[in-house]
Write a protein that holds these residues in place. Structure first.
Motif, PDB file in Angstrom:
ATOM      1  N   ARG A   1       0.828  11.637  -8.456  1.00  0.00           N
ATOM      2  CA  ARG A   1       0.112  11.763  -9.690  1.00  0.00           C
ATOM      3  C   ARG A   1      -0.889  12.726  -9.346  1.00  0.00           C
ATOM      4  NH1 ARG A   1      -3.987   9.717 -11.881  1.00  0.00           N
ATOM      5  NH2 ARG A   1      -4.398   8.301 -10.315  1.00  0.00           N
ATOM      6  N   ILE A   2      -1.660  12.885  -8.200  1.00  0.00           N
ATOM      7  CA  ILE A   2      -2.405  13.989  -8.192  1.00  0.00           C
ATOM      8  C   ILE A   2      -1.874  15.184  -7.097  1.00  0.00           C
ATOM      9  CG2 ILE A   2      -4.626  12.614  -8.105  1.00  0.00           C
ATOM     10  CD1 ILE A   2      -4.933  12.307  -5.348  1.00  0.00           C
ATOM     11  N   GLU A   3      -0.594  15.437  -7.176  1.00  0.00           N
ATOM     12  CA  GLU A   3      -0.086  16.194  -6.389  1.00  0.00           C
ATOM     13  C   GLU A   3      -0.524  17.606  -6.731  1.00  0.00           C
ATOM     14  OE1 GLU A   3       4.340  15.890  -6.452  1.00  0.00           O
ATOM     15  OE2 GLU A   3       4.658  18.139  -6.171  1.00  0.00           O
ATOM     16  N   SER A   4      -0.560  18.780  -5.809  1.00  0.00           N
ATOM     17  CA  SER A   4      -0.924  20.137  -6.225  1.00  0.00           C
ATOM     18  C   SER A   4       0.238  20.893  -5.875  1.00  0.00           C
ATOM     19  CB  SER A   4      -2.240  20.503  -5.492  1.00  0.00           C
ATOM     20  OG  SER A   4      -1.847  20.552  -4.038  1.00  0.00           O
ATOM     21  N   HIS A   5       1.035  20.574  -4.886  1.00  0.00           N
ATOM     22  CA  HIS A   5       2.375  21.226  -4.545  1.00  0.00           C
ATOM     23  C   HIS A   5       3.191  20.673  -3.617  1.00  0.00           C
ATOM     24  CE1 HIS A   5      -0.674  23.000  -1.766  1.00  0.00           C
ATOM     25  NE2 HIS A   5       0.281  23.394  -0.787  1.00  0.00           N
ATOM     26  N   ARG A   6       4.319  20.973  -3.166  1.00  0.00           N
ATOM     27  CA  ARG A   6       4.883  20.202  -2.172  1.00  0.00           C
ATOM     28  C   ARG A   6       5.792  21.352  -1.567  1.00  0.00           C
ATOM     29  NH1 ARG A   6       8.362  15.494  -4.278  1.00  0.00           N
ATOM     30  NH2 ARG A   6       6.579  15.100  -5.837  1.00  0.00           N
ATOM     31  N   ASP A   7       6.425  20.864  -0.072  1.00  0.00           N
ATOM     32  CA  ASP A   7       7.213  21.505   0.463  1.00  0.00           C
ATOM     33  C   ASP A   7       8.282  20.341   0.789  1.00  0.00           C
ATOM     34  OD1 ASP A   7       6.590  20.385   3.019  1.00  0.00           O
ATOM     35  OD2 ASP A   7       5.681  22.208   3.593  1.00  0.00           O
ATOM     36  N   SER A   8       9.124  20.520   1.749  1.00  0.00           N
ATOM     37  CA  SER A   8      10.470  19.914   1.699  1.00  0.00           C
ATOM     38  C   SER A   8       9.926  18.484   2.383  1.00  0.00           C
ATOM     39  CB  SER A   8      11.520  20.444   2.625  1.00  0.00           C
ATOM     40  OG  SER A   8      11.214  20.672   3.679  1.00  0.00           O
ATOM     41  N   TRP A   9       8.850  18.417   3.233  1.00  0.00           N
ATOM     42  CA  TRP A   9       8.612  17.293   4.013  1.00  0.00           C
ATOM     43  C   TRP A   9       6.969  16.571   3.588  1.00  0.00           C
ATOM     44  CZ3 TRP A   9      11.437  14.662   6.445  1.00  0.00           C
ATOM     45  CH2 TRP A   9      11.061  13.707   7.382  1.00  0.00           C
ATOM     46  N   VAL A  10       6.263  17.378   2.989  1.00  0.00           N
ATOM     47  CA  VAL A  10       5.016  17.189   2.780  1.00  0.00           C
ATOM     48  C   VAL A  10       4.694  17.299   1.142  1.00  0.00           C
ATOM     49  CG1 VAL A  10       2.434  17.535   3.289  1.00  0.00           C
ATOM     50  CG2 VAL A  10       4.391  17.968   4.964  1.00  0.00           C
ATOM     51  N   VAL A  11       3.794  16.290   0.676  1.00  0.00           N
ATOM     52  CA  VAL A  11       3.289  16.368  -0.605  1.00  0.00           C
ATOM     53  C   VAL A  11       1.644  16.586  -0.550  1.00  0.00           C
ATOM     54  CG1 VAL A  11       2.842  15.197  -2.834  1.00  0.00           C
ATOM     55  CG2 VAL A  11       5.231  14.781  -1.780  1.00  0.00           C
TER      56      VAL A  11
ATOM     57  N   LEU B   1       0.915  -1.097   0.014  1.00  0.00           N
ATOM     58  CA  LEU B   1      -0.029  -0.198  -0.009  1.00  0.00           C
ATOM     59  C   LEU B   1       1.027   1.242   0.092  1.00  0.00           C
ATOM     60  CD1 LEU B   1      -3.013   0.987   0.354  1.00  0.00           C
ATOM     61  CD2 LEU B   1      -2.474   1.461   2.565  1.00  0.00           C
ATOM     62  N   LEU B   2       1.917   1.185   0.824  1.00  0.00           N
ATOM     63  CA  LEU B   2       2.841   2.467   0.792  1.00  0.00           C
ATOM     64  C   LEU B   2       3.553   2.741  -0.538  1.00  0.00           C
ATOM     65  CD1 LEU B   2       5.148   1.746   3.908  1.00  0.00           C
ATOM     66  CD2 LEU B   2       3.706   3.907   3.482  1.00  0.00           C
ATOM     67  N   ALA B   3       3.864   1.683  -1.335  1.00  0.00           N
ATOM     68  CA  ALA B   3       4.354   1.751  -2.554  1.00  0.00           C
ATOM     69  C   ALA B   3       3.466   2.394  -3.515  1.00  0.00           C
ATOM     70  CB  ALA B   3       5.130   0.473  -3.115  1.00  0.00           C
ATOM     71  N   TRP B   4       2.121   1.835  -3.171  1.00  0.00           N
ATOM     72  CA  TRP B   4       1.241   2.273  -4.232  1.00  0.00           C
ATOM     73  C   TRP B   4       0.701   3.457  -4.205  1.00  0.00           C
ATOM     74  CZ3 TRP B   4      -3.544   4.386  -3.176  1.00  0.00           C
ATOM     75  CH2 TRP B   4      -4.693   4.378  -4.514  1.00  0.00           C
ATOM     76  N   GLN B   5       0.460   4.188  -2.820  1.00  0.00           N
ATOM     77  CA  GLN B   5       0.379   5.684  -2.289  1.00  0.00           C
ATOM     78  C   GLN B   5       1.355   6.673  -2.971  1.00  0.00           C
ATOM     79  OE1 GLN B   5      -1.357   5.565   1.615  1.00  0.00           O
ATOM     80  NE2 GLN B   5       0.588   6.680   2.437  1.00  0.00           N
ATOM     81  N   THR B   6       2.676   6.043  -2.705  1.00  0.00           N
ATOM     82  CA  THR B   6       3.707   6.940  -3.220  1.00  0.00           C
ATOM     83  C   THR B   6       3.665   7.405  -4.560  1.00  0.00           C
ATOM     84  OG1 THR B   6       5.095   5.842  -1.227  1.00  0.00           O
ATOM     85  CG2 THR B   6       6.291   7.271  -2.984  1.00  0.00           C
ATOM     86  N   GLN B   7       3.248   6.213  -5.192  1.00  0.00           N
ATOM     87  CA  GLN B   7       3.113   6.559  -6.751  1.00  0.00           C
ATOM     88  C   GLN B   7       1.872   7.425  -6.916  1.00  0.00           C
ATOM     89  OE1 GLN B   7       3.529   3.109  -9.026  1.00  0.00           O
ATOM     90  NE2 GLN B   7       3.139   4.144 -10.817  1.00  0.00           N
ATOM     91  N   GLU B   8       0.772   6.895  -6.619  1.00  0.00           N
ATOM     92  CA  GLU B   8      -0.298   7.679  -6.674  1.00  0.00           C
ATOM     93  C   GLU B   8      -0.752   8.970  -6.293  1.00  0.00           C
ATOM     94  OE1 GLU B   8      -3.020   6.242  -8.968  1.00  0.00           O
ATOM     95  OE2 GLU B   8      -1.301   5.240  -9.490  1.00  0.00           O
TER      96      GLU B   8
END
Ligand SMILES: Nc1ncnc2c1ncn2[C@@H]1O[C@H](COP(=O)(O)OP(=O)(O)OP(=O)(O)O)[C@@H](O)[C@H]1O
Length: 513
Positions: free
Chosen positions: A436-446, A426-433
């Motif tokens: 894919r729907i990222e809006s923005h990120r900082d150094s710690w949080v997507v 699940l971790l691997a899946w959610q890291t990828q998915e």
């Protein structure tokens, strides 16, 4: 009508938390729309173009970097026309034409309109949560009661078409919408019951059925033609040939059935929900055979049954599906009902559904006529962001930020975080998915667009000054993602607040168990 009017209204709706103000702003605009403008304007305001996905990637739009127009001039109809052409332009040489169309559209748009269009075309504006507000706005703009608008929407599944009917023909036109074999209706939903005896007492004469842990299906058969839809009305006919085959063989000419589907292990236990859902993907392996368990019949051989009682629908169901009916009983004694619940849990299912035999099929509603009894406490929440893990989880997106739905159509309200309950897979899946729907990120949080619903098991809630809703989850852990649910169907902040100590479970306006 100018596109900029829509953009301004959309921004005004997003800026207020008052439901009334949202309804007023939307109704004001809809009432001004000309006959050809109602459908696209309502579609744009709900964030879902009439044409569905136009196949335009976010990057393509971003890469265009076209300088915006100084003054608004684009009309709603022009914009809709371009989207229409985009959605029908395919095949050889179409890439060039698509770029031309987009360049033209974006060149005529102001900066605010460009931003709106990007969010519209990438699905970011899709606001399922606005649905209820929009229905009230359509009723207000057309000066008709809310109920016929709601019913027409449940039968058509489309807000823009509902708006056109309301504004052009009032209640009479809204009353024209009928159940149509082949066109899905929104499924009826259940409310949580405090306990089985209380549900039985409240509902009187009822049916008690297994609540199976599979995925909802709605099946339409007209002669040999069979179509199957998910809970969110997505068509999955091609992914489930074994169900199509089975339904084609049922002893009736036309039928609309509601049910649950799942696969069983060799010893008859339900296989995990994720495995059933994975079968709904276009390219899924077909090793697991799905079985249907039908529990309702909305139409049989030319007769619509939506407005007849469950008792009558059940008789039709048995006639149509025979052995493929879900396990349960009609009008069982209290002891029999307890036995059905125990058998269901023993067989690995979630609990039971208790349904009033005199109730009609309330499409799209979560009412008291269907009540679910299950021992576990879970909430369906929206994933807002995820933090990069450390230690064993370095390189994986781990700690999820979770949001509850704002019942008044605002953005989800954060109520907690969890990194518990996740398998490596699940971790691997959610890291990828999630990226894919990222809006923005900082150094710690997507941070992600609010598209994924995750089912969380928890011990309760506590007052929290740190979170914006004043409430936080206690001991939350991930049970599973719910790809069959839209954020518009996530649990509300009120459902989370109802879990605060001192609040009875019965205070919950929405499900939480
Ligand atoms: N016998 C049954 N009758 C109706 N729905 C059933 C039955 N067995 C299983 N279900 C499933 O339960 C769902 C109805 O419960 P509910 O309205 O709470 O939806 P839900 O939010 O998906 O529930 P949950 O999250 O508890 O599974 C249906 O959508 C269907 O998929």
């Amino acid at each position: 009508m100018l596109l900029s009017d829509v953009v301004t209204t959309s921004a005004a709706v997003a800026a207020t938390r008052s439901r009334l103000a949202k309804v007023r702003a939307l109704a004001g605009l809809i009432a001004q729309a000309g006959p050809g403008e109602i459908e696209p304007a309502v579609a744009f305001l709900s964030g879902a173009p009439r044409q569905g996905r136009t196949g335009t990637g976010y990057r393509t739009l971003w890469d265009l970097k076209i300088s915006p127009a100084a003054e608004p001039s684009l009309t709603v109809e022009q914009t809709d026309g371009v989207l229409e052409e985009l959605s029908t332009t395919g095949g050889k040489g179409s890439a060039q034409r698509r770029v031309e169309l987009l360049t033209g559209l974006f060149g005529a748009a102001t900066a605010a309109e460009q931003e709106f269009l990007i969010r519209l075309l990438t699905g970011e504006l899709r606001q399922g949560a606005l649905e209820g507000v929009m229905l009230d706005a359509i009723a207000a703009a057309a000066e008709v009661p809310a109920e016929p608008v709601r019913r027409a929407f449940m039968l058509s599944g489309r807000l823009p078409v509902t708006a056109v009917a309301a504004l052009s023909g009032g209640e009479a036109a809204l009353g024209e919408f009928r159940l149509e074999v082949g066109r899905p209706v929104r499924p009826m939903l259940a409310s949580p019951a405090p306990s089985l005896p209380e549900a039985l007492t409240e509902l009187g004469s009822c049916a008690v059925e297994y609540k199976m842990d599979g995925a909802r299906i709605q099946v339409h058969k007209q002669g040999d033609s069979v179509r199957i839809f998910t809970r969110t009305l997505r068509e999955i006919t091609k992914s489930v040939p074994e169900l199509v085959e089975l339904v084609r063989g049922l002893p009736c000419g036309s039928v609309v059935l509601d049910g649950e589907t799942l696969a069983l292990t060799d010893d008859g236990k339900p296989r995990p929900f994720q495995e059933t859902m994975s079968r709904f993907g276009a390219t899924s392996e077909r090793e697991l055979l799905l079985r249907p368990y039908f529990f309702d019949c909305l139409h049989l051989d030319g007769v619509d049954l939506l407005d007849t009682s469950l008792g009558e629908r059940h008789a039709a169901l048995l006639k149509a599906v025979g052995e493929h009916v879900i396990p349960g009983a009609v009008a069982p004694s209290a002891d029999e009902a307890e036995r059905i619940l125990a058998d269901s849990l023993e067989a690995g299912h979630e609990g039971v559904m208790v349904k009033a035999l005199d109730s009609v099929y309330a499409a799209g509603r979560r009412g008291k006529a269907w009540q679910k009894v299950k021992p576990e406490h879970t909430l369906d929440l929206v994933v807002l962001a995820a933090e990069w893990g450390h230690g064993r989880r370095t390189g994986y997106l781990s700690n999820l930020h979770l949001g509850a739905r704002d019942p008044d159509g605002g953005p989800p309200i954060m109520v907690g975080k969890t990194f518990k309950g996740m398998t490596d897979e699940l971790l691997a899946w959610q890291t990828q998915e999630l990226q894919r729907i990222e809006s923005h990120r900082d150094s710690w949080v997507v941070f992600v667009r609010p598209e994924f619903v995750v089912e969380i098991e928890l011990d309760g809630a506590q007052v929290s000054p740190r979170y914006p809703g004043g409430v936080a989850l206690r001991f939350a852990r991930v049970l599973r993602y719910r790809p069959d649910k839209d954020p518009a169907e996530a649990d509300t902040i009120d459902a989370v607040r109802a879990l605060l100590p001192g609040k009875g479970a019965a205070d919950a306006p929405e499900k939480h168990n």
